[in-house]
Enzyme design. Structure first.
Site, PDB file in Angstrom:
ATOM      1  N   GLY A  35       0.806  -1.213   0.000  1.00  0.00           N
ATOM      2  CA  GLY A  35       0.000   0.000   0.000  1.00  0.00           C
ATOM      3  C   GLY A  35       0.838   1.261   0.000  1.00  0.00           C
ATOM      4  CB  THR A  36       2.023   3.643  -1.510  1.00  0.00           C
ATOM      5  OG1 THR A  36       2.727   4.862  -1.415  1.00  0.00           O
ATOM      6  CG2 THR A  36       1.460   3.535  -2.907  1.00  0.00           C
ATOM      7  CB  THR A  37      -1.158   7.865  -0.167  1.00  0.00           C
ATOM      8  OG1 THR A  37      -1.982   7.011   0.633  1.00  0.00           O
ATOM      9  CG2 THR A  37      -2.013   9.000  -0.712  1.00  0.00           C
ATOM     10  CG  ASP A  97       2.663   6.903   2.014  1.00  0.00           C
ATOM     11  OD1 ASP A  97       2.644   6.781   0.766  1.00  0.00           O
ATOM     12  OD2 ASP A  97       2.670   5.922   2.770  1.00  0.00           O
ATOM     13  CE  LYS A 149       5.793   4.752  -0.151  1.00  0.00           C
ATOM     14  NZ  LYS A 149       4.453   4.516   0.397  1.00  0.00           N
TER      15      LYS A 149
END
Length: 237
Positions: A16-18, A33, A49
């Site tokens: 997961g990530t944003t 994030d 990222k």
């Protein structure tokens, strides 16, 4: 070795990530994030990222860290060759198309979604989304990763055309902090990259400086901070 343990190790892990890309009047702002997760395990709490492709184009990476990194490395190499041959920096569209070619050509093996953003003298600030499967979509803003599920309605309401740089940066930081509050796979710090005709500027927002949302606990550096915190005052009867 326990067969059940081996089954758990070989099972697919959620990643997961944003990641966010926003255009504004004069350039683009990218944000992300910093949590890299493998299922329930946080492998890296301060990863970066947002990766540089050229001096004027960056990419936000989500999904498999290994897949997104190798795509970024290949695209950076090809763009370097392109710049040498043409004698000028590649445009954002060229960079996004290279990402799309690699992502689509290897769509059965790659698990990564990318957002390409940058500025060039021909078209100004541009944002391109390259989701799973290798589709290329030009958008005024793009959001990706597991945290994006919590942000679509917010962006429909909050994004507006012709924002200033400050408004765009505030929107990106607020959006990532909202996703961190709701998405367990997003967390850590917030990094932003602003790209315009003047160049590139990076900003870093530690987790304890981000706004707190509904029922969210304040950040602590260790468990001792919580244990040593003063308890509630006793009731006087």
């Amino acid at each position: 070795m326990d067969l059940n343990l081996m089954t758990d190790l070989n099972a697919p892990h959620s990643m997961g990530t944003t990641i966010i890309g926003v255009t504004y009047n004069g350039g683009v702002v990218l944000g992300a994030d910093s949590r890299t997760s493998t299922g329930m395990y946080v492998a890296n709490r301060a990863s970066d990222k947002i990766t540089e492709l050229t001096d004027n184009v960056y990419v936000c990476r989500s999904g498999s860290a290994a897949d997104s990194q190798i795509v970024s490395d290949y695209v950076r190499y090809f763009l370097h060759q392109h710049t040498i041959q043409l004698g000028q920096p590649a445009t954002v569209k060229v960079a996004a198309n290279l990402v799309r070619l690699i992502a689509y050509g290897n769509k059965n093996m790659l698990q990564t979604g990318l957002i390409v953003g940058g500025w060039d003298k021909y078209e100004g600030g541009k944002i391109y989304g390259v989701p799973l499967g290798g589709t290329l979509i030009e958008q005024p803003f793009a959001i990706g990763g597991s945290g994006s599920s919590y942000l679509y309605g917010f962006f429909d309401q909050a994004w507006k055309e012709g924002m200033t740089k400050e408004e765009a940066e505030q929107l990106v930081v607020k959006s990532v902090s909202l996703a961190i509050a709701r998405d367990g796979a997003s967390g850590g710090v917030v990094r932003t990259v602003t790209i315009n005709s003047e160049g590139v500027s990076r900003k870093f927002y530690p987790g304890d400086t981000l706004p707190l949302w509904h029922e969210e606990l304040e950040a602590h550096t260790s468990l001792l901070d919580i244990l040593n915190a003063p308890g509630p005052e006793p009731m006087n009867i």
